[in-house]
Motif scaffolding. Structure first.
Motif, PDB file in Angstrom:
ATOM      1  N   ALA A  29       4.437  41.348   5.752  1.00  0.00           N
ATOM      2  CA  ALA A  29       5.616  42.013   5.435  1.00  0.00           C
ATOM      3  C   ALA A  29       5.960  43.026   6.778  1.00  0.00           C
ATOM      4  N   ARG A  30       5.027  43.433   7.262  1.00  0.00           N
ATOM      5  CA  ARG A  30       5.177  44.021   8.557  1.00  0.00           C
ATOM      6  C   ARG A  30       5.542  43.111   9.719  1.00  0.00           C
ATOM      7  N   GLY A  31       4.939  41.819   9.509  1.00  0.00           N
ATOM      8  CA  GLY A  31       5.114  40.882  10.565  1.00  0.00           C
ATOM      9  C   GLY A  31       6.582  40.274  10.602  1.00  0.00           C
ATOM     10  N   ALA A  32       7.237  40.259   9.200  1.00  0.00           N
ATOM     11  CA  ALA A  32       8.345  39.619   9.115  1.00  0.00           C
ATOM     12  C   ALA A  32       9.536  40.745   9.706  1.00  0.00           C
ATOM     13  N   LEU A  33       9.361  41.879   9.624  1.00  0.00           N
ATOM     14  CA  LEU A  33      10.064  42.926  10.266  1.00  0.00           C
ATOM     15  C   LEU A  33       9.928  43.104  11.681  1.00  0.00           C
ATOM     16  N   TYR A  34       8.752  43.188  12.325  1.00  0.00           N
ATOM     17  CA  TYR A  34       8.633  43.226  13.654  1.00  0.00           C
ATOM     18  C   TYR A  34       8.943  41.742  14.323  1.00  0.00           C
ATOM     19  N   GLY A  35       8.668  40.774  13.509  1.00  0.00           N
ATOM     20  CA  GLY A  35       9.109  39.365  14.290  1.00  0.00           C
ATOM     21  C   GLY A  35      10.612  39.458  14.498  1.00  0.00           C
ATOM     22  N   LEU A  36      11.402  39.812  13.452  1.00  0.00           N
ATOM     23  CA  LEU A  36      12.859  40.003  13.602  1.00  0.00           C
ATOM     24  C   LEU A  36      13.207  40.988  14.807  1.00  0.00           C
ATOM     25  N   ALA A  37      12.516  42.069  14.620  1.00  0.00           N
ATOM     26  CA  ALA A  37      12.878  42.949  16.012  1.00  0.00           C
ATOM     27  C   ALA A  37      12.420  42.335  17.238  1.00  0.00           C
ATOM     28  N   GLY A  59       1.900  36.862   9.809  1.00  0.00           N
ATOM     29  CA  GLY A  59       1.548  38.211   9.902  1.00  0.00           C
ATOM     30  C   GLY A  59       1.738  38.822  11.190  1.00  0.00           C
ATOM     31  N   ILE A  60       1.807  40.163  11.370  1.00  0.00           N
ATOM     32  CA  ILE A  60       2.049  40.830  12.556  1.00  0.00           C
ATOM     33  C   ILE A  60       1.236  40.511  13.819  1.00  0.00           C
ATOM     34  N   GLN A  61      -0.038  40.167  13.321  1.00  0.00           N
ATOM     35  CA  GLN A  61      -1.087  39.674  14.309  1.00  0.00           C
ATOM     36  C   GLN A  61      -0.608  38.476  14.987  1.00  0.00           C
ATOM     37  N   GLY A  62       0.140  37.738  14.489  1.00  0.00           N
ATOM     38  CA  GLY A  62       0.757  36.473  15.170  1.00  0.00           C
ATOM     39  C   GLY A  62       1.592  37.020  16.606  1.00  0.00           C
ATOM     40  N   PHE A  63       1.717  38.327  16.796  1.00  0.00           N
ATOM     41  CA  PHE A  63       2.601  38.676  18.052  1.00  0.00           C
ATOM     42  C   PHE A  63       1.679  39.403  18.794  1.00  0.00           C
ATOM     43  N   ARG A  88       6.488  51.686   7.516  1.00  0.00           N
ATOM     44  CA  ARG A  88       6.963  52.298   6.539  1.00  0.00           C
ATOM     45  C   ARG A  88       7.926  51.686   5.580  1.00  0.00           C
ATOM     46  N   LEU A  89       9.032  51.064   6.046  1.00  0.00           N
ATOM     47  CA  LEU A  89       9.928  50.340   5.387  1.00  0.00           C
ATOM     48  C   LEU A  89       9.303  49.092   4.894  1.00  0.00           C
ATOM     49  N   ALA A  90       8.589  48.339   5.500  1.00  0.00           N
ATOM     50  CA  ALA A  90       7.610  47.052   5.098  1.00  0.00           C
ATOM     51  C   ALA A  90       6.940  47.581   3.675  1.00  0.00           C
ATOM     52  N   GLY A  91       6.353  48.700   3.715  1.00  0.00           N
ATOM     53  CA  GLY A  91       5.375  49.279   2.627  1.00  0.00           C
ATOM     54  C   GLY A  91       6.442  49.479   1.327  1.00  0.00           C
ATOM     55  N   GLN A  92       7.561  50.055   1.672  1.00  0.00           N
ATOM     56  CA  GLN A  92       8.637  50.327   0.417  1.00  0.00           C
ATOM     57  C   GLN A  92       9.126  49.046  -0.033  1.00  0.00           C
ATOM     58  N   LEU A  93       9.330  48.207   0.889  1.00  0.00           N
ATOM     59  CA  LEU A  93       9.856  46.909   0.382  1.00  0.00           C
ATOM     60  C   LEU A  93       8.668  46.102  -0.317  1.00  0.00           C
ATOM     61  N   LEU A  94       7.608  46.338  -0.130  1.00  0.00           N
ATOM     62  CA  LEU A  94       6.617  45.622  -0.911  1.00  0.00           C
ATOM     63  C   LEU A  94       6.399  46.480  -2.317  1.00  0.00           C
ATOM     64  N   GLU A  95       6.695  47.663  -2.444  1.00  0.00           N
ATOM     65  CA  GLU A  95       6.523  48.363  -3.817  1.00  0.00           C
ATOM     66  C   GLU A  95       7.632  47.503  -4.365  1.00  0.00           C
ATOM     67  N   LEU A  96       8.787  47.465  -3.998  1.00  0.00           N
ATOM     68  CA  LEU A  96       9.886  46.495  -4.716  1.00  0.00           C
ATOM     69  C   LEU A  96       9.478  45.296  -5.395  1.00  0.00           C
ATOM     70  N   ARG A  97       8.694  44.584  -4.219  1.00  0.00           N
ATOM     71  CA  ARG A  97       8.233  43.350  -4.783  1.00  0.00           C
ATOM     72  C   ARG A  97       7.307  43.319  -5.881  1.00  0.00           C
TER      73      ARG A  97
END
Length: 338
Positions: free
Chosen positions: A5-13, A297-301, A319-328
């Motif tokens: 989840a963190r990888g998706a958001l940081y990868g986007l950024a 995952g975030i370790q890919g970057f 923090r946002l990644a964690g909140q979105l995972l809670e929704l999932r």
């Protein structure tokens, strides 16, 4: 799943920030200035038409709008009210303009929020939106919504997109990106995530208003096959010349998947290549980065790249990644109960 989840958001950024200095430039101009491929973050030069004099590592509207969508999902318990999204996007643009930014709303979104402000029913405001604005900001939906039930995932994509991009073309494109991100979180490879994206695009194409445009699912399958196995620099030329790198969903979204097929196992090289294509390459790199980050995952970057986008832009993506995972997790729990 947290690292994905963190990888998706940081990868986007990261992809977005890499493409900041090259966005809207021709590939020829990029190659002349930076070489065949970027090697890392660069500042926006004084003659950059959208991001002049921006600091290296700065993100653009792709990341900022994705974060906005993510926060609205969290605030809405997994749902986004279309009128709320429209008002938040309008407020975001006003804040950007006040800061002197030239990176404002895209054509489809700008037209839609103006229509909402004028009292046009939200069911009508996105009926001509066919650009990639919905696809570029949809990654948080892919994190928050499980992909096992693709029709349900597409429903949530439509909810988060239709106010500005209520056409089969744009919804197919956004569904593809969200489904690929969601599949990545569950452990899919790039190849499998792309297959999920194609299936979701077929469903998304049946939603919203019809407008003339190439079929997104078919274009993704064609674009990935077009460059599979080619050297990166040859693939870049084919993507630029044949797939296209404009803001249109039919070009930029297949281009992002094509880049991933060139570097399925190396997220960093994938976003470097995407940011070097030309055209709307910050958005292409942002979408490719979100999908690659979800898969690997975030370790890919590189850690330095993660730290750069976090520190320069003051982003709290963890923090946002964690909140979105809670929704999932809640959505999966509700599905199990049913």
């Amino acid at each position: 799943m947290d690292t994905r989840a963190r990888g998706a958001l940081y990868g986007l950024a990261i992809g977005d920030a890499l493409g900041m200095p090259t966005q809207s430039l021709s590939r020829e101009r990029i190659v002349a200035r930076y070489g065949a491929r970027l090697t890392g973050f660069a500042p926006g030069e004084a003659d950059q038409p959208i991001a002049p004099n921006m600091r290296a590592g700065s993100v653009t509207d792709d990341t900022e709008q994705a974060v906005l969508v993510g926060r609205l999902l969290v605030d809405g318990g997994g749902h986004i009210a279309p009128t709320h999204l429209a008002s938040e996007l309008l407020a975001w643009e006003k804040a950007m303009a006040a800061r002197g930014s030239l990176d404002l709303l895209g054509p489809s979104t700008k037209r839609a929020v103006a229509a909402v402000a004028a009292g046009v029913p939200v069911a009508e405001t996105g009926r001509y939106g066919d650009t990639n604005g919905a696809a570029m900001r949809v990654a948080p939906v892919g994190i928050a919504v499980p992909g096992e039930d693709l029709p349900a995932l597409v429903d949530r994509v439509v909810e988060a997109s239709a106010v500005s991009h209520n056409t089969g073309v744009a919804l197919a494109a956004a569904s593809a990106v969200a489904a690929a991100v969601s599949a990545g979180l569950e452990g899919a490879t790039v190849e499998l995530a792309t297959r999920h994206a194609i299936d979701a695009a077929r469903l998304g194409a049946r939603r919203g208003y019809w407008i003339a445009g190439a079929d997104i699912a078919t274009r993704i399958a064609w674009a990935t096959a077009l460059v599979g196995g080619l050297p990166a620099d040859v693939a870049a030329e084919r993507i630029y010349q044949l797939v296209g790198t404009s803001v249109h969903s039919t070009e930029s979204v297949p281009a992002a998947f094509a880049v991933l097929s060139v570097y399925p196992d190396d997220p960093w090289q994938a976003v470097l290549l995407a940011a070097s294509l030309g055209g709307d390459c910050d958005t292409i790199a942002a979408m490719a980065g979100a999908i690659a980050g979800a898969v690997h995952g975030i370790q890919g970057f590189p850690t330095a790249a993660v730290d750069t986008v976090r520190d320069i832009n003051q982003l709290d993506l963890d923090r946002l990644a964690g909140q979105l995972l809670e929704l999932r997790g809640q959505a999966q729990l509700n599905t199990t109960k049913v």
